[in-house]
Design a protein around this motif. Sequence first.
Motif, PDB file in Angstrom:
ATOM      1  N   GLY A 228       0.820  -1.198   0.000  1.00 30.78           N
ATOM      2  CA  GLY A 228       0.000   0.000   0.000  1.00 30.78           C
ATOM      3  C   GLY A 228       0.854   1.247   0.000  1.00 30.78           C
ATOM      4  O   GLY A 228       1.936   1.277   0.594  1.00 30.78           O
ATOM      5  N   LEU A 229       0.376   2.252  -0.681  1.00 29.51           N
ATOM      6  CA  LEU A 229       1.043   3.552  -0.700  1.00 29.51           C
ATOM      7  C   LEU A 229      -0.006   4.598  -0.336  1.00 29.51           C
ATOM      8  O   LEU A 229      -0.926   4.871  -1.103  1.00 29.51           O
ATOM      9  CB  LEU A 229       1.627   3.826  -2.082  1.00 29.51           C
ATOM     10  CG  LEU A 229       2.468   5.102  -2.254  1.00 29.51           C
ATOM     11  CD1 LEU A 229       3.611   5.135  -1.251  1.00 29.51           C
ATOM     12  CD2 LEU A 229       2.996   5.193  -3.682  1.00 29.51           C
ATOM     13  N   GLY A 230       0.118   5.142   0.869  1.00 27.61           N
ATOM     14  CA  GLY A 230      -0.912   6.035   1.392  1.00 27.61           C
ATOM     15  C   GLY A 230      -0.701   7.479   1.011  1.00 27.61           C
ATOM     16  O   GLY A 230       0.367   8.042   1.232  1.00 27.61           O
ATOM     17  N   ALA A 231      -1.734   8.087   0.446  1.00 27.46           N
ATOM     18  CA  ALA A 231      -1.725   9.515   0.144  1.00 27.46           C
ATOM     19  C   ALA A 231      -2.233  10.282   1.361  1.00 27.46           C
ATOM     20  O   ALA A 231      -2.961   9.733   2.194  1.00 27.46           O
ATOM     21  CB  ALA A 231      -2.610   9.793  -1.066  1.00 27.46           C
ATOM     22  N   PRO A 232      -1.884  11.560   1.483  1.00 32.24           N
ATOM     23  CA  PRO A 232      -2.341  12.344   2.639  1.00 32.24           C
ATOM     24  C   PRO A 232      -3.864  12.385   2.744  1.00 32.24           C
ATOM     25  O   PRO A 232      -4.571  12.407   1.733  1.00 32.24           O
ATOM     26  CB  PRO A 232      -1.774  13.741   2.353  1.00 32.24           C
ATOM     27  CG  PRO A 232      -0.618  13.512   1.442  1.00 32.24           C
ATOM     28  CD  PRO A 232      -0.999  12.341   0.589  1.00 32.24           C
ATOM     29  N   ASN A 233      -4.346  12.390   3.978  1.00 32.97           N
ATOM     30  CA  ASN A 233      -5.774  12.587   4.228  1.00 32.97           C
ATOM     31  C   ASN A 233      -6.101  14.071   4.220  1.00 32.97           C
ATOM     32  O   ASN A 233      -5.210  14.917   4.368  1.00 32.97           O
ATOM     33  CB  ASN A 233      -6.161  12.003   5.596  1.00 32.97           C
ATOM     34  CG  ASN A 233      -5.904  10.510   5.691  1.00 32.97           C
ATOM     35  OD1 ASN A 233      -6.152   9.759   4.754  1.00 32.97           O
ATOM     36  ND2 ASN A 233      -5.406  10.076   6.841  1.00 32.97           N
ATOM     37  N   ASP A 234      -7.363  14.378   4.081  1.00 31.11           N
ATOM     38  CA  ASP A 234      -7.837  15.750   4.248  1.00 31.11           C
ATOM     39  C   ASP A 234      -7.894  16.041   5.745  1.00 31.11           C
ATOM     40  O   ASP A 234      -8.589  15.344   6.488  1.00 31.11           O
ATOM     41  CB  ASP A 234      -9.220  15.899   3.613  1.00 31.11           C
ATOM     42  CG  ASP A 234      -9.703  17.333   3.602  1.00 31.11           C
ATOM     43  OD1 ASP A 234      -9.738  17.952   4.680  1.00 31.11           O
ATOM     44  OD2 ASP A 234     -10.052  17.840   2.519  1.00 31.11           O
ATOM     45  N   ASP A 235      -7.171  17.056   6.207  1.00 31.49           N
ATOM     46  CA  ASP A 235      -7.047  17.300   7.646  1.00 31.49           C
ATOM     47  C   ASP A 235      -8.395  17.473   8.334  1.00 31.49           C
ATOM     48  O   ASP A 235      -8.650  16.893   9.392  1.00 31.49           O
ATOM     49  CB  ASP A 235      -6.178  18.538   7.893  1.00 31.49           C
ATOM     50  CG  ASP A 235      -4.719  18.300   7.527  1.00 31.49           C
ATOM     51  OD1 ASP A 235      -4.312  17.130   7.498  1.00 31.49           O
ATOM     52  OD2 ASP A 235      -4.003  19.281   7.261  1.00 31.49           O
ATOM     53  N   ILE A 236      -9.276  18.267   7.758  1.00 35.61           N
ATOM     54  CA  ILE A 236     -10.553  18.561   8.400  1.00 35.61           C
ATOM     55  C   ILE A 236     -11.444  17.332   8.450  1.00 35.61           C
ATOM     56  O   ILE A 236     -12.167  17.098   9.429  1.00 35.61           O
ATOM     57  CB  ILE A 236     -11.265  19.724   7.679  1.00 35.61           C
ATOM     58  CG1 ILE A 236     -10.481  21.031   7.915  1.00 35.61           C
ATOM     59  CG2 ILE A 236     -12.709  19.879   8.158  1.00 35.61           C
ATOM     60  CD1 ILE A 236     -11.059  22.234   7.219  1.00 35.61           C
ATOM     61  N   LEU A 237     -11.402  16.504   7.414  1.00 34.96           N
ATOM     62  CA  LEU A 237     -12.278  15.340   7.327  1.00 34.96           C
ATOM     63  C   LEU A 237     -11.621  14.060   7.820  1.00 34.96           C
ATOM     64  O   LEU A 237     -12.208  12.982   7.682  1.00 34.96           O
ATOM     65  CB  LEU A 237     -12.751  15.153   5.885  1.00 34.96           C
ATOM     66  CG  LEU A 237     -13.642  16.268   5.313  1.00 34.96           C
ATOM     67  CD1 LEU A 237     -13.984  15.976   3.858  1.00 34.96           C
ATOM     68  CD2 LEU A 237     -14.910  16.438   6.139  1.00 34.96           C
ATOM     69  N   THR A 238     -10.430  14.145   8.385  1.00 36.53           N
ATOM     70  CA  THR A 238      -9.716  12.927   8.799  1.00 36.53           C
ATOM     71  C   THR A 238     -10.523  12.095   9.780  1.00 36.53           C
ATOM     72  O   THR A 238     -10.665  10.874   9.619  1.00 36.53           O
ATOM     73  CB  THR A 238      -8.347  13.299   9.417  1.00 36.53           C
ATOM     74  OG1 THR A 238      -7.494  13.805   8.381  1.00 36.53           O
ATOM     75  CG2 THR A 238      -7.686  12.084  10.031  1.00 36.53           C
ATOM     76  N   LEU A 239     -11.061  12.714  10.821  1.00 40.80           N
ATOM     77  CA  LEU A 239     -11.872  11.974  11.793  1.00 40.80           C
ATOM     78  C   LEU A 239     -13.070  11.330  11.103  1.00 40.80           C
ATOM     79  O   LEU A 239     -13.395  10.154  11.352  1.00 40.80           O
ATOM     80  CB  LEU A 239     -12.344  12.909  12.908  1.00 40.80           C
ATOM     81  CG  LEU A 239     -13.299  12.288  13.930  1.00 40.80           C
ATOM     82  CD1 LEU A 239     -12.629  11.134  14.658  1.00 40.80           C
ATOM     83  CD2 LEU A 239     -13.791  13.345  14.917  1.00 40.80           C
TER      84      LEU A 239
END
Length: 267
Positions: A228-239
Motif C-alpha cells: 500500500g502507498l498512502g496519500a495524505p488525508n484531508d485534515d478537516i475530514l480525517t476523523l
Amino acid sequence: MLLLFSILFLIAGIFCVGYTILIISYSGAGTAFLWFWILAAIGSFLAFALFTLLHTKHVFFHRIWYYAFSVLFICGAAVFLLVEGNIFYGGMGKAAPKADYMIVLGAQVKGRTVSKALKNRLDTALKYLLDNPQTTVIVSGGQGRGEEITEALAMRNYLADKGIDTERILLEDKSVNTYENLVNSKGIIDSREASDSSSVKVVVVTNRFHVFRALSLARTQGIKVVQGLGAPNDDILTLHYYVREFFGVVKDVLQGNMKWYGHVNVR
C-alpha cells in the motif's frame, strides 16, 4: 453514575453537532456518511435526556445493570480501537520500488475535475510513477452521481497532463466501490499476464485511512504480492474518514469480501 452518563452524552451530542456543521461548511450537505454524525447527535441528546430524567427522579438500578452496560461499552470500544489501530497503522506503510503494476483507487470527481482526496492519491501515484518508469498504472473508478465522466478517465487525464505516457495508463471504468476496484483491476492484470499473475508486484494507492482495507481486499482477491502507498488525508475530514472506514471494514468482513489479515505490507 446516572449524572456522569448524562454529562458524557451531552458532551458527545454537542461535539457531533459541531462536527456536522463543520463538515457541511467545508464539503457540503451531500458529503457521504454525514448521516452518521446527525444520528449520533440525536442519539446522544436522547440519551442525555433519559439519564437526566432518571437522575432527577432518583431512579436507581441494581449494580448488575451498570456492570452490564460497562462491559458492553468496553467490548464495543475494544473492537473499535482494534479496527482503527489496523486502519491507522496500515496507512503508514511504504511501497518498494519497481512494482509491475500500480492500482490507483478512484474517489469523487466534481464534474470533470478531481476532488482534493483524489488529487492527493494522484499526486502520490505520480511521484512513484516518475521514479519507476517500468510500472504500469491502472486507474480504477466508474461514474457516479454528479460526475460528468468516469473517475478513471479523470485520473488518466490528470496523469497525462503531468507527463505520464498514456500507454502506461490502463482504464478500469466500471467499478462503483473498493471491492469492485480490486476485483476488476485484478482481471486486467490477469488478462495481460501470460503466466501465473500471483507473483506480479502490485502497489495500491489510496488515502492513508483506506490502505488497510484496500490491501486486505486485494489479498483476499488473490493479489498476493501487494503493498500500500498512502496519500495524505484531508485534515478537516480525517476523523470523519476514519470513523466511516471502521464501518467499511466491518461491512466487508461480514459480507465475505475480505479476510482479516492485519496489516502486512508484502514485498
